[in-house]
Design an enzyme around this catalytic site. Sequence first.
Site, PDB file in Angstrom:
ATOM      1  CG  ASP A   7      -2.005   1.073   1.152  1.00  0.00           C
ATOM      2  OD1 ASP A   7      -2.537   1.302   0.053  1.00  0.00           O
ATOM      3  OD2 ASP A   7      -2.307   1.707   2.177  1.00  0.00           O
ATOM      4  CB  SER A   8       0.274   4.751  -0.797  1.00  0.00           C
ATOM      5  OG  SER A   8      -0.954   4.928  -0.112  1.00  0.00           O
ATOM      6  CB  CYS A  70      -2.748   0.524  -2.843  1.00  0.00           C
ATOM      7  SG  CYS A  70      -2.972   2.181  -3.429  1.00  0.00           S
ATOM      8  CD  GLU A 154       0.304   7.182   5.453  1.00  0.00           C
ATOM      9  OE1 GLU A 154      -0.658   6.498   5.095  1.00  0.00           O
ATOM     10  OE2 GLU A 154       1.428   6.708   5.723  1.00  0.00           O
ATOM     11  CB  CYS A 184      -9.381   4.560  -0.080  1.00  0.00           C
ATOM     12  SG  CYS A 184      -7.789   5.167   0.538  1.00  0.00           S
ATOM     13  CG  HIS A 186      -5.061   5.532   3.925  1.00  0.00           C
ATOM     14  ND1 HIS A 186      -4.505   4.783   2.911  1.00  0.00           N
ATOM     15  CD2 HIS A 186      -4.029   6.148   4.547  1.00  0.00           C
ATOM     16  CE1 HIS A 186      -3.192   4.941   2.928  1.00  0.00           C
ATOM     17  NE2 HIS A 186      -2.874   5.764   3.906  1.00  0.00           N
TER      18      HIS A 186
HETATM   19  N1  DGL Z   1      -4.601   3.470   0.362  1.00  0.00           N
HETATM   20  C1  DGL Z   1      -4.693   3.846  -1.003  1.00  0.00           C
HETATM   21  C2  DGL Z   1      -5.920   3.244  -1.645  1.00  0.00           C
HETATM   22  O1  DGL Z   1      -6.444   2.248  -1.171  1.00  0.00           O
HETATM   23  C3  DGL Z   1      -4.710   5.303  -1.294  1.00  0.00           C
HETATM   24  C4  DGL Z   1      -4.034   6.251  -0.407  1.00  0.00           C
HETATM   25  C5  DGL Z   1      -3.243   7.215  -1.245  1.00  0.00           C
HETATM   26  O2  DGL Z   1      -3.837   8.091  -1.873  1.00  0.00           O
HETATM   27  O3  DGL Z   1      -2.021   7.020  -1.274  1.00  0.00           O
HETATM   28  O4  DGL Z   1      -6.378   3.727  -2.655  1.00  0.00           O
END
Ligand code: DGL
Length: 264
Positions: A7-8, A70, A154, A184, A186
């Site tokens: 993931d990011s 992600c 984040e 997402c 997050h």
């Molecule tokens: N966690 C990422 C997702 O599921 C996105 C977060 C980001 O924008 O880096 O899309």
Amino acid sequence: MKIGIFDSGVGGLLIMRAIVKKLPQYDYHYLGDTKHMPYGNRTQAEIYELTKQAVDYLFKQGCHLIILACNSASSQAVRRIQRDYLPKHYPSRRVLGVIIPTVEAALGNQPRRIGVLATQATVASGTYPKEFKKLAPRLKVYQQAAPLLAPLVEYNELTVAKPIIAHYLAPLLKQRIDTVVLGCTHYSRVSHSIKKLMKGVRIIDQTAIIPAKLQNYLLRHPEIESKLSRRRRRYFHITENSSALASLADQWFGKHIKLQKISY
Ligand code: DGL
């Protein structure tokens, strides 16, 4: 060999925590590309390139199977990676995205009007509406991009996030949706705030979906499962230091874990 989870940032840790709880026996390697977060505000070309580099890194670290937790990477890069990159470079290994399993789970209760809250990149890809329409042509799908939300999660700015969540949910509420997909990773971290604002709406949270889907995949693919080592080891790599992420990793996986900053 290990299971890689990419993931990011911190969202992937939420997914990993849920997966490890269900399937603790395997070895896991988490990679958070914190240096390039947020992915959701990037172009498709950037997301593809960054995801390919991350996948390459995780394979070199000894992963046999990688979950692209992600959604932005799953919607913008997974198909191309499976089609062009894997056959050429790692034909026996696998990369899985999270969108199709999420769509399948969301359709379980036969929704009529579904909302998708996701990053700008995921919304722009149109992947959720496309996959929903394939399985449920008459379903009404409404998307809402939430570009500020993943960065706030984040950096653990959850109090600031509340009015912003309300702002993003308002257009979906107006459409009288019966189900909302948290598209997402997050957003799982703020699912309680989302629930409060969306009374009577079913919340589709990937932390409740992906572990069972992975378990099912491994049962159906013994040729992959048999390659996985079972020493209960966990590795955590990030591309940029993040104190917020480090404290959550401590909290969720124990003080003894080592969060290692790497570059590739
Ligand atoms: N966690 C990422 C997702 O599921 C996105 C977060 C980001 O924008 O880096 O899309």
